[in-house]
Structures are given as C-alpha cells and as structure tokens.
Design an enzyme around this catalytic site. Sequence first.
Site, PDB file in Angstrom:
ATOM      1  N   LYS A 269       0.817  -1.224   0.000  1.00 42.33           N
ATOM      2  CA  LYS A 269       0.000   0.000   0.000  1.00 42.33           C
ATOM      3  C   LYS A 269       0.847   1.268   0.000  1.00 42.33           C
ATOM      4  O   LYS A 269       0.445   2.278  -0.592  1.00 42.33           O
ATOM      5  CB  LYS A 269      -0.938  -0.004   1.190  1.00 42.33           C
ATOM      6  CG  LYS A 269      -2.075  -1.003   1.023  1.00 42.33           C
ATOM      7  CD  LYS A 269      -3.084  -0.885   2.146  1.00 42.33           C
ATOM      8  CE  LYS A 269      -3.917  -2.120   2.219  1.00 42.33           C
ATOM      9  NZ  LYS A 269      -5.252  -1.993   1.662  1.00 42.33           N
TER      10      LYS A 269
ATOM     11  N   HIS B  42     -15.179  -3.944   7.338  1.00 38.71           N
ATOM     12  CA  HIS B  42     -14.444  -3.625   6.106  1.00 38.71           C
ATOM     13  C   HIS B  42     -14.606  -4.687   5.020  1.00 38.71           C
ATOM     14  O   HIS B  42     -13.829  -4.719   4.069  1.00 38.71           O
ATOM     15  CB  HIS B  42     -12.957  -3.378   6.393  1.00 38.71           C
ATOM     16  CG  HIS B  42     -12.723  -2.390   7.493  1.00 38.71           C
ATOM     17  ND1 HIS B  42     -13.247  -1.126   7.466  1.00 38.71           N
ATOM     18  CD2 HIS B  42     -12.057  -2.497   8.659  1.00 38.71           C
ATOM     19  CE1 HIS B  42     -12.904  -0.494   8.559  1.00 38.71           C
ATOM     20  NE2 HIS B  42     -12.192  -1.303   9.307  1.00 38.71           N
TER      21      HIS B  42
ATOM     22  N   ARG C  41      -7.127  -7.937  -9.769  1.00 40.90           N
ATOM     23  CA  ARG C  41      -7.806  -9.198 -10.107  1.00 40.90           C
ATOM     24  C   ARG C  41      -9.279  -8.893 -10.378  1.00 40.90           C
ATOM     25  O   ARG C  41      -9.724  -7.765 -10.184  1.00 40.90           O
ATOM     26  CB  ARG C  41      -7.712 -10.174  -8.934  1.00 40.90           C
ATOM     27  CG  ARG C  41      -8.256  -9.561  -7.653  1.00 40.90           C
ATOM     28  CD  ARG C  41      -8.331 -10.531  -6.513  1.00 40.90           C
ATOM     29  NE  ARG C  41      -8.585  -9.848  -5.254  1.00 40.90           N
ATOM     30  CZ  ARG C  41      -9.767  -9.472  -4.805  1.00 40.90           C
ATOM     31  NH1 ARG C  41     -10.843  -9.701  -5.520  1.00 40.90           N
ATOM     32  NH2 ARG C  41      -9.891  -8.853  -3.663  1.00 40.90           N
TER      33      ARG C  41
ATOM     34  N   GLU D 193      -2.870   6.912   7.888  1.00 40.69           N
ATOM     35  CA  GLU D 193      -3.719   7.696   6.986  1.00 40.69           C
ATOM     36  C   GLU D 193      -4.699   8.497   7.820  1.00 40.69           C
ATOM     37  O   GLU D 193      -5.016   8.088   8.934  1.00 40.69           O
ATOM     38  CB  GLU D 193      -4.601   6.761   6.145  1.00 40.69           C
ATOM     39  CG  GLU D 193      -4.029   6.318   4.854  1.00 40.69           C
ATOM     40  CD  GLU D 193      -4.967   5.363   4.116  1.00 40.69           C
ATOM     41  OE1 GLU D 193      -4.433   4.607   3.326  1.00 40.69           O
ATOM     42  OE2 GLU D 193      -6.202   5.358   4.334  1.00 40.69           O
TER      43      GLU D 193
HETATM   44  P1  ADP Z   1      -7.975  -3.951   2.792  1.00 36.22           P
HETATM   45  O1  ADP Z   1      -6.932  -4.022   1.720  1.00 36.22           O
HETATM   46  O2  ADP Z   1      -7.541  -4.561   4.084  1.00 36.22           O
HETATM   47  O3  ADP Z   1      -9.319  -4.424   2.335  1.00 36.22           O
HETATM   48  P2  ADP Z   1      -8.619  -1.151   2.260  1.00 36.22           P
HETATM   49  O4  ADP Z   1      -7.552  -0.127   2.220  1.00 36.22           O
HETATM   50  O5  ADP Z   1      -9.154  -1.625   0.946  1.00 36.22           O
HETATM   51  O6  ADP Z   1      -8.110  -2.398   3.141  1.00 36.22           O
HETATM   52  O7  ADP Z   1      -9.839  -0.647   3.141  1.00 36.22           O
HETATM   53  C1  ADP Z   1     -10.931  -1.463   3.432  1.00 36.22           C
HETATM   54  C2  ADP Z   1     -12.060  -0.643   4.025  1.00 36.22           C
HETATM   55  O8  ADP Z   1     -11.622   0.025   5.224  1.00 36.22           O
HETATM   56  C3  ADP Z   1     -12.591   0.470   3.139  1.00 36.22           C
HETATM   57  O9  ADP Z   1     -13.567   0.004   2.228  1.00 36.22           O
HETATM   58  C4  ADP Z   1     -13.173   1.400   4.171  1.00 36.22           C
HETATM   59  O10 ADP Z   1     -14.408   0.877   4.640  1.00 36.22           O
HETATM   60  C5  ADP Z   1     -12.205   1.310   5.332  1.00 36.22           C
HETATM   61  N1  ADP Z   1     -11.137   2.349   5.253  1.00 36.22           N
HETATM   62  C6  ADP Z   1      -9.929   2.197   4.680  1.00 36.22           C
HETATM   63  N2  ADP Z   1      -9.199   3.352   4.765  1.00 36.22           N
HETATM   64  C7  ADP Z   1      -9.977   4.247   5.406  1.00 36.22           C
HETATM   65  C8  ADP Z   1      -9.791   5.632   5.818  1.00 36.22           C
HETATM   66  N3  ADP Z   1      -8.659   6.293   5.583  1.00 36.22           N
HETATM   67  N4  ADP Z   1     -10.817   6.224   6.454  1.00 36.22           N
HETATM   68  C9  ADP Z   1     -11.962   5.567   6.728  1.00 36.22           C
HETATM   69  N5  ADP Z   1     -12.185   4.271   6.377  1.00 36.22           N
HETATM   70  C10 ADP Z   1     -11.213   3.608   5.725  1.00 36.22           C
END
Ligand code: ADP
Length: 461
Positions: A74, A193, A249, A158
């Site tokens: 990431k 999530h 993917r 973040e």
């Molecule tokens: P992973 O790769 O573990 O699935 P992601 O970065 O895709 O993680 O985030 C998954 C979920 O987490 C997002 O869809 C959202 O619901 C929540 N999320 C991620 N980053 C943030 C953020 N900066 N602020 C609020 N919610 C977040």
Amino acid sequence: MEADEAHLIGPAASAESYLRIDTLLRVAERAGAEAVHPGYGFLAERAPFSKAVRDAGLTFVGPTPETIAAMGDKTEARQRMQAAGVPIVPGLTEAVEDPEEAMVHAEDIGYPVLLKAAAGGGGKGMRVVATPEDLPGAFEGARREALAAFGDGSVYLERYLDRPRHVEIQVLGDQHGRVVHLGERECSIQRRHQKLVEEAPSPVLSPEEREAMGQAAVRAAEAVDYEGAGTVEFLYQDGEFFFLEMNTRLQVEHPVTELVTGLDLVAWQLRVASGEPLDFAQDDVRLEGHAIECRITSEDAFQGFLPSTGTVRRLDLPSGPGVRWDGGIQEGFDVSLHYDPLLGKLITYAPTRAEAIRRMGRALDELVVVGLETCTAFHARVMDEPDFQAGDLTIRYLEEHPDLADGDADAEVRAAAVTAALLEEAHRQRHQAPRIASGGGGAAPGTMSPWRRSGWPWRAS
Ligand code: ADP
C-alpha cells in the site's frame, strides 16, 4: 460446476491445496492447460504465483508480477499514485518504525488516524486511533496482526475519514497500451471492512464526478502498465475522492458492472490474456440500468454473523427477468469452515434503482437454502430500509442501523406480526357472518404474513 474436468489438488485445508503453487502447476501441466485463471481468492493477488505460472510457460490471466507487487504494497502504491496525479487519502507514503514516530506524524495528519498494514488486505492490521493515548497500543496491535497475517509487520498512517462511501472503478487494460474504465460500483454496505451489498451505478455520483473518478482510475492503471481486469478503489466524501487501493484481479462484485455495461468481464480477461486488443474505446462504453448484488454467505447475521456449517438439504433458486445467481453450492453440498463463507451471489438488474431493489426483495424471498443459516433475511431487511432506498449510504451504514442485524428485533417483529394477524382474524370472525369457510393459512389482507422470512415493519403494508 460448469467445468468439463476436475482435478484433485489435495486436502481441504487451503495451505495444502489452493495455496500450493507447486501443486497447482503440476495439475495444470497434467491437465494440459495453456492458461491459469487465478479466480478472486487465494493466490489471485500474489506476485510469486503470477511469476511461477509465466515461468512454467503458461499464460497467467491477470497482470504481470511487477504490477501485482507494486499495487500489493500500500505504501508503494500510494507513492506511485501520488506521482501519477491520483488523489490519495491524506497521510504517509512510507511505513513508520515505532510508536514515537507514529505519534509525530499523527499530530500532523490530525486525529482520528487510521493505522494500516502496508501489506494489508481483508481489513487486517487496521486500527482506528482516536487519541494520542491510544496510539502506542494500537501501533503494537496493528503490527502484530499484520505480521501474523502477511509475514510483514510494516504499518503506516492515513487520515481516518469520518463518513465516506466506498466507490470503486472497474478498469480493463490490454497488452497494447489501451486502458478503459467501465464505470463505478458503490460498495459502502460493509461489515468489518468486508463488502455485503454492491451496486452499479453509485446512487451518489454525478456524471462529472464519474468522469473524473474514471479518468483517475485509468491514470492509476496506466501508471502500473495494467493488463486485464482490475479495480481501483476510492473513498468518496463530500464530493471529494481519494485512492484507497487497487485490486489486481477480478472482484466478487464484478457482475453488477457486467449487467450495466453488457460486457462479459471474464471473457474479456481471457481475450486480453491471449493478446487480443480491446475492440472498443472509452466513448463506446455505455452504462444502462441499475444492478445490485447481495453476497449470500453461510453466516447467521442475527447472531453477529456467526459462521454456520452443514449440508445443503434443499436449494430453491430465484429466477425471472433481471435475476442472476452466481452460485457455488448444490443440494448435498457440504459447507465447512475451511473456506470463505460466500455461498453465492444474488444479482438483480432493472431499468431503475427502485425496480432493481424491488426485484432483489422478491428474489431474496424466493431463495431458500435449507440445512444451514444464511444471511438472506438480513439482505431483505436492507432492501426495505429507507436510507438504503434513498441511496443515503456510508461505510458506517451497518453501525448506524444496528436493528438490521438484530435477531431480537426480528423476533419482536414476528411476534408483533403474529399478534396483529390473530387480532385481525378475531376481528373478522366477530364481524363476518360465517357463510364461507375460511381457506385457512395466510395472513389477512393488509397484514404481514408472520412467516415472512424478511418480516420488517415498513414492508408490512
Ligand atoms: P484492505 O486491503 O484490508 O481491504 P482497504 O484499504 O481496501 O483495506 O480498506 C478497506 C475498508 O476500510 C474500506 O472500504 C473502508 O471501509 C475502510 N477504510 C480504509 N481506509 C480508510 C480511511 N482512511 N478512512 C476511513 N475508512 C477507511
């Protein structure tokens, strides 16, 4: 279930079968396969798998190992996106070493902050930190979880967005440098999530926002020479959007895009992998109608999404216009705890969002799985819920609507419905001359059937 051939790849435990690259390649060779499609779980986003398949002289249906690796980390992905002019969630683009360093950066970013695993996936290694006092503990927790899940304990920070929506763009790239986007999917309804309901298009995006987000996604894909089908995920809040991550993917929710674009994404994956150029341009992509997908899992939503196991004794599938079932079960199928709880995906399509929702409500009522618990009734409640119907969604939807997953509320509603039906029946008997014998069964007109699986007050009339 549509396969012409099946080959045993080992025991049920995925570490001894689906995750064994050597075994999979041996089976591919034995079967005389020319290409390997990695699906959307297990090794689908592992660069070493993509590399091993190519090194064995086979075609990997997906991007190159370099692309997968660049987007799999990431922090590296955030650096690349920033360089490509794609807006990212405010925060760091490098891992932090210790809680003291994290503290300094968190002050800059502003609380609440989100600690995230650089190698993250599936919501693991993620911690929301509301105050400086909570940071050291959360840092160690996130690090430990990331190390256990990914073998890499790197974490970064973040800004934690308060009430964002999850909106993602489907992209498709060929081997000749063309990348197009196929519009967005709204995936805000999540639990821990993990997505539960997805739809296309998003109820919130204006055509201009769609265009801007689509172009950002194409830039993102071009920055890593993307080949095949991929998804660029964004968080959207108050008209702004920020790059979250790219999934290199096919995704579980791809059918909603197939329905609104009329394109077969898996067929395109195969065509692109075989070297065919995309035979359409961005301007040729038309979005029509509305599609919704509900993930039907073997979980009891009313018991905290408790995993359920058992044998599928009976399976009745919904059908009719605009109804699609992408399933992985049959009658007699044993559902165990070895794999993801996803049993199938129910997708509806209609000219408008309201009709797609109504169709989904009806299809969910028709779906019967006997032998184990599923989350079907939970989805029916979501379809009936006013904020969902209004398209008023954020990633905190479930937290903000706890009744949807409350089993007691369900029991109360059912009890109330039974009482109402009995009262109505008593009332009718008192006021009607007993000329015609009642046919029995069924609730009185205008009352809700007490046996309706999706019984929910605002559906009653
Ligand atoms: P992973 O790769 O573990 O699935 P992601 O970065 O895709 O993680 O985030 C998954 C979920 O987490 C997002 O869809 C959202 O619901 C929540 N999320 C991620 N980053 C943030 C953020 N900066 N602020 C609020 N919610 C977040």
